[in-house]
Design a protein around this motif. Structure first.
Motif, mmCIF file in Angstrom:
data_model
loop_
_atom_site.group_PDB
_atom_site.id
_atom_site.type_symbol
_atom_site.label_atom_id
_atom_site.label_comp_id
_atom_site.label_asym_id
_atom_site.label_seq_id
_atom_site.Cartn_x
_atom_site.Cartn_y
_atom_site.Cartn_z
ATOM 1 N N ALA A 28 35.207 17.794 9.547
ATOM 2 C CA ALA A 28 35.489 16.364 9.338
ATOM 3 C C ALA A 28 36.291 16.095 8.067
ATOM 4 O O ALA A 28 36.716 14.971 7.820
ATOM 5 C CB ALA A 28 34.169 15.586 9.275
ATOM 6 N N MET A 29 36.522 17.130 7.264
ATOM 7 C CA MET A 29 37.260 16.957 6.017
ATOM 8 C C MET A 29 38.699 16.513 6.285
ATOM 9 O O MET A 29 39.361 17.072 7.151
ATOM 10 C CB MET A 29 37.272 18.267 5.218
ATOM 11 N N PRO A 30 39.183 15.496 5.563
ATOM 12 C CA PRO A 30 40.576 15.072 5.722
ATOM 13 C C PRO A 30 41.532 16.223 5.411
ATOM 14 O O PRO A 30 41.265 17.043 4.519
ATOM 15 C CB PRO A 30 40.721 13.941 4.693
ATOM 16 N N LEU A 104 35.367 13.991 -2.398
ATOM 17 C CA LEU A 104 33.954 14.302 -2.621
ATOM 18 C C LEU A 104 33.353 14.759 -1.299
ATOM 19 O O LEU A 104 33.371 14.020 -0.309
ATOM 20 C CB LEU A 104 33.219 13.057 -3.134
ATOM 21 N N VAL A 105 32.857 15.992 -1.260
ATOM 22 C CA VAL A 105 32.233 16.549 -0.058
ATOM 23 C C VAL A 105 30.895 17.126 -0.499
ATOM 24 O O VAL A 105 30.857 18.080 -1.287
ATOM 25 C CB VAL A 105 33.098 17.660 0.586
ATOM 26 N N ALA A 106 29.778 16.542 -0.006
ATOM 27 C CA ALA A 106 28.486 16.968 -0.550
ATOM 28 C C ALA A 106 27.313 16.537 0.315
ATOM 29 O O ALA A 106 27.390 15.561 1.057
ATOM 30 C CB ALA A 106 28.311 16.388 -1.959
ATOM 31 N N ASN A 107 26.247 17.316 0.186
ATOM 32 C CA ASN A 107 24.933 16.914 0.679
ATOM 33 C C ASN A 107 24.232 16.316 -0.531
ATOM 34 O O ASN A 107 23.715 17.030 -1.382
ATOM 35 C CB ASN A 107 24.173 18.140 1.215
ATOM 36 N N LEU A 108 24.250 14.986 -0.654
ATOM 37 C CA LEU A 108 23.800 14.341 -1.887
ATOM 38 C C LEU A 108 22.282 14.221 -1.964
ATOM 39 O O LEU A 108 21.628 13.894 -0.964
ATOM 40 C CB LEU A 108 24.408 12.933 -1.986
ATOM 41 N N PRO A 109 21.716 14.431 -3.155
ATOM 42 C CA PRO A 109 20.288 14.157 -3.340
ATOM 43 C C PRO A 109 20.015 12.674 -3.064
ATOM 44 O O PRO A 109 20.769 11.810 -3.546
ATOM 45 C CB PRO A 109 20.057 14.486 -4.825
ATOM 46 N N ASN A 128 38.799 10.520 -0.881
ATOM 47 C CA ASN A 128 37.964 10.455 0.320
ATOM 48 C C ASN A 128 36.541 10.862 -0.053
ATOM 49 O O ASN A 128 36.324 11.639 -0.984
ATOM 50 C CB ASN A 128 38.482 11.399 1.410
ATOM 51 N N ILE A 129 35.572 10.330 0.695
ATOM 52 C CA ILE A 129 34.158 10.612 0.437
ATOM 53 C C ILE A 129 33.522 11.046 1.752
ATOM 54 O O ILE A 129 33.455 10.267 2.710
ATOM 55 C CB ILE A 129 33.439 9.356 -0.105
ATOM 56 N N LEU A 130 33.097 12.304 1.804
ATOM 57 C CA LEU A 130 32.445 12.853 2.999
ATOM 58 C C LEU A 130 31.097 13.397 2.551
ATOM 59 O O LEU A 130 31.029 14.461 1.933
ATOM 60 C CB LEU A 130 33.298 13.961 3.616
ATOM 61 N N VAL A 131 30.046 12.648 2.829
ATOM 62 C CA VAL A 131 28.747 13.005 2.253
ATOM 63 C C VAL A 131 27.606 12.884 3.260
ATOM 64 O O VAL A 131 27.676 12.116 4.217
ATOM 65 C CB VAL A 131 28.418 12.124 1.022
ATOM 66 N N MET A 132 26.564 13.656 2.990
ATOM 67 C CA MET A 132 25.310 13.581 3.737
ATOM 68 C C MET A 132 24.318 12.788 2.881
ATOM 69 O O MET A 132 24.094 13.104 1.710
ATOM 70 C CB MET A 132 24.756 14.977 3.972
ATOM 71 N N VAL A 133 23.744 11.756 3.490
ATOM 72 C CA VAL A 133 22.730 10.943 2.821
ATOM 73 C C VAL A 133 21.659 10.589 3.847
ATOM 74 O O VAL A 133 21.777 10.933 5.029
ATOM 75 C CB VAL A 133 23.337 9.637 2.246
ATOM 76 N N GLN A 134 20.627 9.862 3.415
ATOM 77 C CA GLN A 134 19.649 9.411 4.398
ATOM 78 C C GLN A 134 20.326 8.426 5.351
ATOM 79 O O GLN A 134 21.221 7.669 4.963
ATOM 80 C CB GLN A 134 18.438 8.797 3.715
#
Length: 268
Positions: A28-30, A104-109, A128-134
């Motif tokens: 999914a990264m640009p 920013l690509v991350a599994n964020l706390p 771009n912001i590609l992140v995992m959150v709740q």
């Protein structure tokens, strides 16, 4: 060493182990030449995928995990494919986190996810912001007007770009397993978040989401002025905050600013 690491609650650590989810994040990264910033790399499960495609600046607050990462990625660090910053990213983050354009690509706390995303939206170097959150947080950033969870985070996001959920992620994808679902979502920025006064107005607008927008705003703005503005924008006075579009919020803000002497000092 890695086997001895236990997730620390104070850092909100849940290590993403599902390789299919990790692959979906990378896919999914640009497609661009931007550097990658990863916040909270943990044991490096996502980092391993990221350094294969781009150079990465990783920020990790946990000194134990920093040692693990430095050993695990010794080769990538030596070739400058990976740069690990040990310490609190929020302390290091001024207006710009790094000097180059980045995604920013991350599994964020979970406990700092919203704050991190808002900082990234304001950072002119972040594209771009590609992140995992709740899941609940992802839905707020990606909501459209009319959705029950549409709020100030949705409006700030729509003001700077476009957002959508990439994939929902069950608790079983993590170790240890959280009690709630997560989601990966993407924000593609077209501008930067910069207007604090507009965001102050949004806070007032959504003070009590179940009340009418008129009721919330009239706690700070002159009611007669608001009635005139609502009429100009064809907004009914019983409209709820989540039912008003991002464009109308910007119009509302401009009109309240343009009417001198009628805008009371915003409560902070």
């Amino acid at each position: 060493m890695e086997n001895n690491i236990v997730a620390k609650k104070k850092f909100g650590q849940n290590f993403l182990k599902d390789k299919s989810v990790l692959q979906k994040i990378v896919e999914a990264m640009p497609n661009n030449d931007n550097k990658i910033v990863e916040i909270g790399p943990g044991l490096g499960d996502l980092t391993k995928f990221l350094v294969d495609v781009k150079s990465v600046d990783a920020f990790e607050v946990d000194t134990d995990l920093c040692k693990v990462l430095q050993t695990k990625f010794e080769k990538e660090i030596a070739t400058k494919q990976l740069h690990i910053h040990c310490g609190d990213v929020l302390t290091a983050w001024k207006s710009e986190l790094i000097e180059e354009s980045y995604d920013l690509v991350a599994n964020l706390p979970y406990y700092i996810a919203t704050n991190i995303i808002l900082k990234a939206l304001a950072d002119p170097k972040c594209k771009n912001i590609l992140v995992m959150v709740q899941l609940e947080v992802a839905e707020k950033f990606c909501a459209n007007d009319g959705d029950k969870v549409f709020g100030s985070l949705s409006i700030i996001t729509q003001s700077v770009g476009e957002a959508h959920i990439v994939v929902r992620v069950p608790p079983t994808a993590f170790e240890p397993q959280p009690k709630i679902d997560s989601a990966v979502f993407l924000i593609q920025k077209k501008s930067d978040r910069s207007d604090k006064d507009f965001e102050d107005m949004l806070r007032v607008a959504f003070t009590q989401p179940r009340k009418t927008l008129m009721k919330n705003l009239s706690s700070t703005y002159d009611k007669a002025m608001l009635q005139g503005i609502f009429e100009d924008l064809s907004l009914i006075q019983t409209v709820r905050p989540h039912q008003v579009s991002t464009n109308d919020y910007h119009q509302l803000y401009k009109l309240t600013r343009s009417l001198d002497g009628t805008r009371e000092r915003t409560k902070r």
